[in-house]
Design an enzyme around this catalytic site. Structure first.
Site, mmCIF file in Angstrom:
data_model
loop_
_atom_site.group_PDB
_atom_site.id
_atom_site.type_symbol
_atom_site.label_atom_id
_atom_site.label_comp_id
_atom_site.label_asym_id
_atom_site.label_seq_id
_atom_site.Cartn_x
_atom_site.Cartn_y
_atom_site.Cartn_z
ATOM 1 N N HIS A 128 -18.754 37.253 50.199
ATOM 2 C CA HIS A 128 -19.204 37.379 48.804
ATOM 3 C C HIS A 128 -20.182 36.262 48.438
ATOM 4 O O HIS A 128 -21.199 36.510 47.795
ATOM 5 C CB HIS A 128 -17.999 37.394 47.880
ATOM 6 C CG HIS A 128 -18.376 37.632 46.462
ATOM 7 N ND1 HIS A 128 -18.997 38.796 46.063
ATOM 8 C CD2 HIS A 128 -18.270 36.858 45.368
ATOM 9 C CE1 HIS A 128 -19.232 38.725 44.771
ATOM 10 N NE2 HIS A 128 -18.805 37.560 44.329
ATOM 11 N N LYS A 190 -24.635 42.377 34.908
ATOM 12 C CA LYS A 190 -23.174 42.499 34.758
ATOM 13 C C LYS A 190 -22.592 41.178 34.288
ATOM 14 O O LYS A 190 -22.938 40.131 34.818
ATOM 15 C CB LYS A 190 -22.575 42.889 36.122
ATOM 16 C CG LYS A 190 -21.078 43.067 36.136
ATOM 17 C CD LYS A 190 -20.595 43.760 37.413
ATOM 18 C CE LYS A 190 -20.010 42.807 38.416
ATOM 19 N NZ LYS A 190 -19.381 43.457 39.565
HETATM 20 C C1 R5P Z 1 -18.390 41.254 42.458
HETATM 21 O O1 R5P Z 1 -19.153 40.376 42.078
HETATM 22 C C2 R5P Z 1 -18.562 42.065 43.692
HETATM 23 O O2 R5P Z 1 -19.843 41.959 44.237
HETATM 24 C C3 R5P Z 1 -18.244 43.516 43.421
HETATM 25 O O3 R5P Z 1 -19.204 44.054 42.538
HETATM 26 C C4 R5P Z 1 -16.885 43.662 42.830
HETATM 27 O O4 R5P Z 1 -15.953 42.965 43.592
HETATM 28 C C5 R5P Z 1 -16.488 45.099 42.714
HETATM 29 O O5 R5P Z 1 -15.241 45.170 42.114
HETATM 30 P P1 R5P Z 1 -14.763 46.479 41.375
HETATM 31 O O6 R5P Z 1 -14.906 47.621 42.326
HETATM 32 O O7 R5P Z 1 -13.321 46.192 41.046
HETATM 33 O O8 R5P Z 1 -15.583 46.643 40.158
#
Ligand code: R5P
Length: 293
Positions: A128, A190
């Site tokens: 990540h 986001k």
């Molecule tokens: C977060 O910053 C990651 O890059 C993903 O976007 C995130 O972990 C996705 O999580 P979810 O499917 O629960 O929205």
């Protein structure tokens, strides 16, 4: 080098062996009635470099981390030379800093734990945040599977599709996909509330009308990010929406929610084995291991 098949990534380890030509070493494993893990190497590793292939995705990410640690320890006790942990999905990688006071930095703890167990080198896929690896107490790197995912879509006839990342920080992912797809690239915005975990997304200024859009992300967990992104894309007039991720955790009914949100297909890799793991990491891992020798 020998490839040790961690209990969570047996198939992937076999494919890495087939591609590299490095022999595969199987592992006997069981979970005791009280929930503790047991592993045993079924072969000789004396004087060998070994690569333990073991993902640490849910469910049972804690047990999988313990199995990996026990395997590193077993390899060292059996006089293996260098132990490389190949961990396609690294659990706890998202807690890579103290977001709130009183927290720890989970991913750094994992690094120290693996070092203590006997790991000498570390390879993961699309971690990540790369910051975490810099703090690991051994050489550690991350390789990217985004071009393999994009290639999947090219082969399905979606060349020139729009590569979208769900937030600005992940724009590098959209750019990597764009290199293969050859179309446009962009991002949503986001924001996450650190207390409730709730996210809000916006798509200001994005021009995707009539286009095929592929949302690329490192992880799909609850699916909330993709569902929110798909809704915005449909409102902006996208003609087709697909979702691609390296680590398809797809917790609970995430896949159903995503498909119900008019996403036409979910494509992930075998870092998390399952029905949506349509792209294998074996070529990428093999290349990394060959390069490392
Ligand atoms: C977060 O910053 C990651 O890059 C993903 O976007 C995130 O972990 C996705 O999580 P979810 O499917 O629960 O929205």
């Amino acid at each position: 080098m020998k490839i040790i098949s961690g209990p969570a990534s047996k198939e992937l380890a076999k494919n890495v062996s087939a591609l590299t030509g490095y022999p595969n070493l199987s592992v006997a494993s069981k979970i005791f009635p009280d929930g503790e893990s047991y592993v045993r190497l079924e072969g000789d590793v004396k004087g060998e470099d070994v690569a333990i292939v073991q993902t640490t995705c849910p469910p049972m990410q804690d047990s999988r981390l313990m199995q990996l640690s026990f395997l590193a320890d077993a390899a060292k006790r059996a006089s293996a030379d260098k132990v490389t942990a190949v961990v396609p999905y690294l659990a706890y990688a998202r807690q890579d800093k103290m977001f709130l006071s009183g927290e720890g930095i989970s991913v750094e703890t994992i690094g120290r734990m693996l070092k203590a167990a006997g790991v000498d080198e570390f390879l993961t896929i699309n971690i990540h945040s790369e910051n975490a690896l810099g703090k690991f107490p051994f050489p550690a790197k991350t390789a990217s599977a985004i071009s393999l995912l994009a290639q999947y879509f090219v082969e399905k006839g979606h060349k020139k599709a729009y590569a979208l990342s769900p937030d600005k920080g992940a724009m590098y992912i959209a750019f990597e996909a764009q290199q293969v797809l050859g179309g446009n690239a962009g991002h949503l915005d986001k924001q996450r509330d650190r207390y409730t975990g709730q996210t809000t997304q916006t798509g200001k200024g994005l021009d995707v009308k009539g286009q095929t859009v592929i949302i690329f992300d490192d992880i799909i967990s609850t699916g909330g990010t993709i569902v929110g992104a798909a809704k915005i894309l449909r409102e902006l007039g996208a003609a087709h929406v697909f979702a691609a991720c390296v680590h398809p955790l797809l917790i609970g009914d995430a896949a159903k929610r995503i498909l119900d949100a008019d996403v036409e297909e979910i494509v992930g890799t075998d870092s998390v084995p399952g029905v949506f793991s349509k792209v294998s990491l074996a070529p990428l891992i093999s290349k990394q291991l060959k390069g490392a020798k």
